[in-house]
Structure formats: C-alpha cells, structure tokens
Design a protein around this motif. Structure first.
Motif, PDB file in Angstrom:
ATOM      1  N   LEU A 276       0.841  -1.194   0.000  1.00 31.40           N
ATOM      2  CA  LEU A 276       0.000   0.000   0.000  1.00 31.40           C
ATOM      3  C   LEU A 276       0.877   1.245   0.000  1.00 31.40           C
ATOM      4  N   THR A 277       0.530   2.184  -0.880  1.00 26.22           N
ATOM      5  CA  THR A 277       1.029   3.552  -0.783  1.00 26.22           C
ATOM      6  C   THR A 277      -0.170   4.426  -0.473  1.00 26.22           C
TER       7      THR A 277
ATOM      8  N   ASP B 175      -3.412   3.398  -2.685  1.00 27.88           N
ATOM      9  CA  ASP B 175      -3.027   2.716  -3.922  1.00 27.88           C
ATOM     10  C   ASP B 175      -2.418   1.363  -3.549  1.00 27.88           C
ATOM     11  N   TYR B 176      -3.103   0.272  -3.929  1.00 29.08           N
ATOM     12  CA  TYR B 176      -2.701  -1.080  -3.537  1.00 29.08           C
ATOM     13  C   TYR B 176      -2.091  -1.831  -4.717  1.00 29.08           C
ATOM     14  N   ASP B 177      -1.077  -2.633  -4.424  1.00 28.26           N
ATOM     15  CA  ASP B 177      -0.474  -3.525  -5.416  1.00 28.26           C
ATOM     16  C   ASP B 177      -0.316  -4.923  -4.834  1.00 28.26           C
ATOM     17  N   TYR B 178      -0.315  -5.906  -5.729  1.00 19.91           N
ATOM     18  CA  TYR B 178      -0.074  -7.311  -5.384  1.00 19.91           C
ATOM     19  C   TYR B 178      -1.100  -7.846  -4.387  1.00 19.91           C
ATOM     20  N   LEU B 179      -2.352  -7.469  -4.560  1.00 17.01           N
ATOM     21  CA  LEU B 179      -3.401  -7.955  -3.671  1.00 17.01           C
ATOM     22  C   LEU B 179      -3.682  -9.439  -3.922  1.00 17.01           C
ATOM     23  N   ARG B 180      -4.139 -10.099  -2.866  1.00 11.91           N
ATOM     24  CA  ARG B 180      -4.326 -11.554  -2.928  1.00 11.91           C
ATOM     25  C   ARG B 180      -5.509 -11.940  -3.805  1.00 11.91           C
ATOM     26  N   THR B 181      -5.292 -12.925  -4.651  1.00 16.21           N
ATOM     27  CA  THR B 181      -6.334 -13.557  -5.455  1.00 16.21           C
ATOM     28  C   THR B 181      -6.140 -15.064  -5.375  1.00 16.21           C
TER      29      THR B 181
ATOM     30  N   MET C  85     -14.108   2.037  -3.381  1.00 13.96           N
ATOM     31  CA  MET C  85     -13.008   1.161  -3.759  1.00 13.96           C
ATOM     32  C   MET C  85     -13.151   0.757  -5.217  1.00 13.96           C
ATOM     33  N   SER C  86     -12.018   0.592  -5.878  1.00 18.44           N
ATOM     34  CA  SER C  86     -11.990   0.131  -7.263  1.00 18.44           C
ATOM     35  C   SER C  86     -10.826  -0.833  -7.419  1.00 18.44           C
ATOM     36  N   LEU C  87     -11.125  -2.114  -7.633  1.00 19.10           N
ATOM     37  CA  LEU C  87     -10.109  -3.145  -7.755  1.00 19.10           C
ATOM     38  C   LEU C  87     -10.095  -3.694  -9.179  1.00 19.10           C
ATOM     39  N   THR C  88      -8.915  -4.086  -9.633  1.00 19.84           N
ATOM     40  CA  THR C  88      -8.754  -4.643 -10.972  1.00 19.84           C
ATOM     41  C   THR C  88      -7.935  -5.916 -10.873  1.00 19.84           C
ATOM     42  N   ALA C  89      -8.528  -7.028 -11.344  1.00 19.23           N
ATOM     43  CA  ALA C  89      -7.861  -8.321 -11.290  1.00 19.23           C
ATOM     44  C   ALA C  89      -7.878  -8.971 -12.666  1.00 19.23           C
TER      45      ALA C  89
ATOM     46  N   THR D 268      -7.448   0.854  -6.007  1.00 19.27           N
ATOM     47  CA  THR D 268      -7.384   2.091  -5.241  1.00 19.27           C
ATOM     48  C   THR D 268      -8.626   2.223  -4.373  1.00 19.27           C
ATOM     49  N   SER D 269      -8.523   3.052  -3.376  1.00 16.47           N
ATOM     50  CA  SER D 269      -9.686   3.427  -2.566  1.00 16.47           C
ATOM     51  C   SER D 269      -9.508   4.872  -2.144  1.00 16.47           C
TER      52      SER D 269
END
Length: 669
Positions: free
Chosen positions: A470-471, A495-501, A561-565, A534-535
């Motif tokens: 997270l930044t 700003d999130y990166d490498y979130l778990r899937t 929140m807006s997530l992209t996978a 992002t959120s």
C-alpha cells in the motif's frame, strides 16, 4: 462506575476527536489522571499525550486520523465486548457475522479474518500470524479494566511494522493504581446468558500495586436467516469461555502482567469426501486457549531521554477437530530509545526480535507443509520529528525495516507534515508505505475447497506469494470551532499492489490414483498476487457539548473502492464494506443518579451479498442505587427484531443478530 453528580466520570471521547486522541502509546507510560472534559481550549491543546512518535508531545501535534474509545465511553454505552465498543469509532467497519464471529476492518477489505488491521493489547500483538487477521472471540477482556482503545485509521507500518496497513488498534488496560479495591459485576439477558466478572486490587510496599481478575461468560446463538419456508431456528454458534489474569506495577518503571483464557465456539463445517454425499455439513466445537506473560521496564532519565524494554511470551492453541490444530508459541523483545531534546530534532529509535514456533496439525482436508515451523522476525525503526518553524510547521520522517522468513526484507517509510495556523487549528498531510506479509495460509497450506464425483479441488502452497503493498496519501484538518464545538476531518487515497487472489491452472490438473482414495481428478488452486486497486474516502466527526449534562457526537464516513484483477470475479472485496456510514451518540445525565445514553448508526447495504441497509439503535439506562451499587439496563438492535450484518444468507454459518435486552449489576467496594 458512575458516582454522584459531583464526581461522576466525564465524556472524554468528545475531546478525543478534537485532540486527535491518544495515538498508540507505550502503555505504561500513558498514565494520566487528566479529566479532558474539564479543560478549556488552550489547556486541551497543550495536554501531553503519546502520539505517532511514541513519545510525549502536545495534543495539537497528532498528524494522523486517530480516535480513542475511553473507559467512560465503554461504561456509558453498555457494550459487553470489544468489537461492540469499536462500533463507536468513526469510519470503522464493524459487522457481527454470527454469535461468535466479527468482521472488523478500517477503510475496506472487510472479512472475518481481515488481514490489513494490526491489533495489540498493551503493546502485545494479537494479529494471527498463521492465517492473518484477528480471532476476536479469543480476546473477551474484562471491560472494566480497559483504560482506552486507541485507533489509528490509516497505515502505521513505519512504527508498528508489517500488517499495519489500513489501521492499528491498541487496547490499553489500566494501571493497577486505578483499580484498587474490589469490583464484581453480573450481566444477564435474552442473548447475554450470563457474565460474571470480579477483580481485586491492592498495594504492596511503597510503590507497588496489583490486581487479579476472573471473567466467565455465555452467549446465546444467533438465528438463521429467514427462508421462503419461514425457517427461524437458531444457528449452531453458541459461545462461552473463561478468562483470568493479573497485573503488577512498580511506580512508573516496571509492569508485569499475564492472562490465561479458554473459549468454546460452535460452527458448522463441511467434511469433504470423494464418496457421496461429498461434503456433509457437520457440527464442530472449536476450542481456543492460551496463556501470555508480558514485562515492561522504562528508565526515564534526568536529561529527558527514555529507554524502554518490553518482552512477552504468548502460547495459543486453536483446535478445530474437522480441519486442523494450530499450536503456537511466540517470544518477543522490543527496545526503544527516545533521545534527549536535540534542538530542532526529536528522535526515536527502536529494534525488535520475534521468534515463533508453530505446530500446525491437519487432516485429510487441511494440511501444512512443513507441519512445524520456526519463524524469525527482526526489525528496527527510526523516526525524527523536525521543527521547520517553531509552533507552526513540523515534518516527521521515519521508516521501519523488517526481515521475515516469508518475503525477506520489507521497507516501510513514512512522511508527515503538520501546520498549525493558530493554537486551535491543525492541518496535516502524509504519505506512507505499508505491507501485509505472507502467512502459512498462502505458502504452506493444502486445503480442500470442493469435492464431487471423481473431482477434488484444493488450495495448494505458493512459495512465490508476495507481500501486499500500500502507498497511502492522507490529509486531515482538526479545529476547535468554539468552546463547545469541535470538528475533525480526514481524507485519504490508497493505492494497492499485489493484492491476494486465487487462481487455478489447467496445466496443473492431474489424475490421482494413490490406492487410498477413489481415482479422481485433482484441480489445484493457489493464492496469487494478481490484483491491484485504489480506494478513497473521507471521515468526519463533529462533537457538541450542548449543556454540561448533555453531549452529542456525530460522525460520517464515505468509502469508494476500485479493484482490478486478471479474473474479474476476484474483485468482490471492493463491495464488502459499506460505502456510507453515519452515526450519532447522545450522553445525558438526567439527574443526580440517572444517566441515559443512546447510540444510533446507519450502515449502507452490501448488494453483492444481498445485505440490506440497516439502522442500529442501542440504549443504556443507568442508575446509582447506592454508593457501592449500580444498575444498568441495556437494549441493543432495538429498531429490528433481528438483522444480518455480514455474509451471504446462503453461508452455512450465516446468522442474524437479534434484539438484545440485558441487565447489569455492578458492586464496588
């Protein structure tokens, strides 16, 4: 307890929003006898508290979105658990999934094992290192012993390390000087089916004091969601337990404390098999038990510097008969040094060591490889608060460096700028980096997800799972608008990166013919890092002292929140926290011996799990029957007979939280 009109406790949470609240102090150094309610504006802004720098400084210098739930708040609200007390925190997502499970998070990613929130009790981490998150049912403290619950909304990794991504909670218990004498209480109602608590405090020598306590409780089951057939039976989720412990203090220098507990919870679990009916639902009684011991020593030196050393040992065991047994021992040592004043610089440094011994025994459905682990965590941090312009501009720079056995080195820097246009205004801004490190759940576990005729799907280990990152960018404004009105605002962009899937690979599908199980197709799934997002949101608190005997506190929070996978079906996390929440609290001293406290909260629905919006109203009416005896009657969820707060109605453990009425009798002598 509330006494007569001249000495009853005041409502310091209204000041907490104004002063930024007491941010995660070294617990034993946070002793205070200040009655914040009695202070005027100038005095309030100059009160010395422990803020983000882990050292004493003025209230006006808290450059973070922080809030405190005080012991008076807990007493006046009538709550019986820490999760219910956390409902008072603006912008926090608190939802009860069933009788013994909660989904609690800050700024999104809510679940019953929300893994981006670090929780401590007197500085001892209760974040579960095996699965991530907090199992709240194991931490049912004696609420009368809690001094305050300090909450940071936003990342705290620069001071507190990994997993302090979206927030930090530190539950601080009272110094033993404040718990002298004897207190005993009893609670009983339609849902609260018996809680008995007792504590004895005393003194020894010139500077020593102590307390011992015990608490036993039993909670009724929740109700299954209403079906088309009108089914209204109980779920299988009763909850009971016992907790005991002690604390001793020698002046302000040394603390030794410990707890022992056991909780028993009921849950339904599928028992997977390759033979029909493949996944029968079975009743499972889960036992969670543990013992911890913590020691803390503080050396306050004449030159203004301070050395503090804290260490703890924590044994915890969770026994889920159908799935696994987690038997864990943690050893922890933290050292912190606050330098003597150095002109424009206020420097704090620290280092820590943590060793964990895990024994995770599974069965055919869940297994760990390796079964036994020895994990080491090494850390160090430094923080410097720089005076850019006296009494006006300050810059705080800091970072924490950690090494763990799963992802190696982690670097979590932090920069905070604060400006005081005048003595009753604070503007602050920050940019921070925080990480959520991997756990054995991602890297070691094999766990069945589905079985059918000749098919088995299961999670398998992924040694390449990365830390989630997270930044965060934050902006805050705090002002005492008048002697009776205060405002606290915070806005953020994450700003999130490498979130778990989770991911299944067709290339790894195999046919298993092991001579034990029926021949079947094995489909492996694994945790991956294939999502980012992002959120953004805002959080607002307005406090109004209408009259010396009538106080109001209103809050509102917005989250988007807006997530992209790679796989869009993985993006559901963006819809599991309410977009809008609002609440109002009223604290009223009706007469010399009668109090009435009302809390009303609006929570927007979650359409993805067909969860409707709801309004929760709680009322606590109390009276002082005598100098030693107090009686309270509390109603929770009064506007509805019952409602669902989290989870889909189709979940096997889905529960609707019922209206609860209970009485409490408290004896103090």
């Amino acid at each position: 307890m509330l006494k007569d009109r001249s000495s009853r406790p005041r409502y310091s949470h209204r000041c907490a929003a104004t002063l930024g609240a007491l941010l995660l102090a070294q617990p034993s150094a946070a002793l205070t006898t200040t009655d914040y309610f009695e202070l005027n504006l100038e005095q309030l802004m100059e009160v010395k508290i422990h803020v983000a720098s882990k050292k004493e400084e003025a209230v006006s210098n808290a450059p973070a979105a922080v809030y405190v739930v005080t012991s008076e708040d807990i007493l006046r609200s009538g709550v019986t658990s820490i999760p219910d007390a956390l409902r008072m925190v603006p912008g926090m997502q608190v939802a009860r999934a069933d009788s013994n499970s909660w989904a609690i998070s800050i700024r999104g990613f809510n679940s019953t094992l929300a893994n981006k929130l670090l929780v401590l009790i007197d500085g001892r981490s209760v974040y579960n290192p095996v699965f991530g998150g907090v199992l709240w049912e194991a931490h049912n403290l004696m609420l009368e012993d809690i001094e305050r619950i300090e909450v940071v909304r936003g990342p705290g990794g620069a001071l507190w390390g990994a997993n302090a991504v979206n927030g930090v909670i530190n539950i601080i218990t009272k110094h033993t000087r404040a718990t002298q004498g004897t207190i005993a209480s009893a609670v009983y109602g339609n849902e609260e089916q018996g809680t008995l608590s007792a504590r004895q405090g005393g003194r020894f020598g010139e500077d020593g004091s102590y307390r011992v306590y015990a608490k036993g409780f039993k909670q009724d089951a929740s109700r299954k969601p209403i079906t088309t057939s009108g089914n209204t039976q109980d779920t299988y989720d009763e909850w009971d337990g016992f907790r005991t412990g002690f604390r001793t203090d020698w002046a302000e220098q040394f603390t030794l404390q410990g707890d022992a507990y056991r909780t028993n919870t009921q849950q339904l679990r599928p028992h997977y098999s390759l033979i029909a009916p493949f996944a029968p639902i079975e009743q499972q009684s889960i036992r969670y038990e543990g013992i911890n011991l913590l020691g803390r020593w503080i050396d306050q030196r004449d030159d203004g510097s301070q050395l503090s050393v804290q260490t703890f040992i924590d044994w915890a065991k969770r026994d889920e008969p159908i799935n696994f047994i987690d038997d864990r021992m943690t050893y922890d040592l933290d050292v912190q040094y606050n330098f003597a004043p150095l002109q424009q610089h206020e420097i704090v440094i620290g280092t820590g060591l943590r060793f964990l011994n895990d024994d995770q025994r599974g069965d055919n459905n869940t297994s760990f490889a390796p079964q036994k682990r020895r994990n080491n965590l090494y850390s160090a941090f430094v923080q410097d608060k720089i005076t850019l312009a006296p009494d006006a501009w300050f810059l705080t720079l800091g970072t924490k460096l950690e090494h763990n056995d799963f992802s190696g080195f982690e670097f979590q820097p932090n920069a905070r700028l604060q400006w005081h246009p005048d003595h009753n205004k604070t503007v602050w801004a920050s940019v921070s980096r925080a990480v959520r490190t991997p756990t054995p759940l991602e890297e070691d576990v094999t766990s069945t997800l589905v079985t059918a005729a000749n098919i088995r799907g299961a999670l398998v280990p992924n040694d390449n799972f990365k830390s989630e990152e997270l930044t965060a960018y934050e902006l805050g404004y705090r002002q005492q608008l008048s002697p009776v009105l205060s405002l606290d605002l915070a806005a953020f962009y994450n700003d999130y990166d490498y979130l778990r899937t989770t991911c299944a690979s067709a290339d790894d599908v195999t046919i298993v013919n092991n001579g034990v199980d029926p021949i079947h197709v094995f489909i492996p799934f694994m945790f991956t890092n294939d999502m980012n997002g992002t959120s953004e949101g805002i959080e607002a608190v307005l406090n109004w002292n209408v009259h010396p005997d009538l106080k109001l506190a209103a809050n509102y929070s917005y989250l988007n929140m807006s997530l992209t996978a790679i796989d869009p079906t993985q993006e559901t996390d963006e819809k599991l926290a309410p977009e809008h929440q609002a609440g109002i609290k009223i604290f009223w001293n009706m007469s010399r011996n009668w109090t009435l406290d009302v809390s009303t909260t609006y929570v927007e629905g979650l359409p993805i799990i067909d969860l409707d919006s709801y309004v929760r109203m709680d009322i606590n009416l109390g009276t002082q029957l005598s100098k030693a005896l107090r009686f309270n009657i509390t109603g929770q969820n009064l506007l509805e007979n019952r409602h669902r707060e989290f989870g889909a109605a189709s979940d096997i453990n889905a529960g609707e939280i019922e209206r609860s009425i209970f009485a409490k009798l408290t004896l103090t002598f």
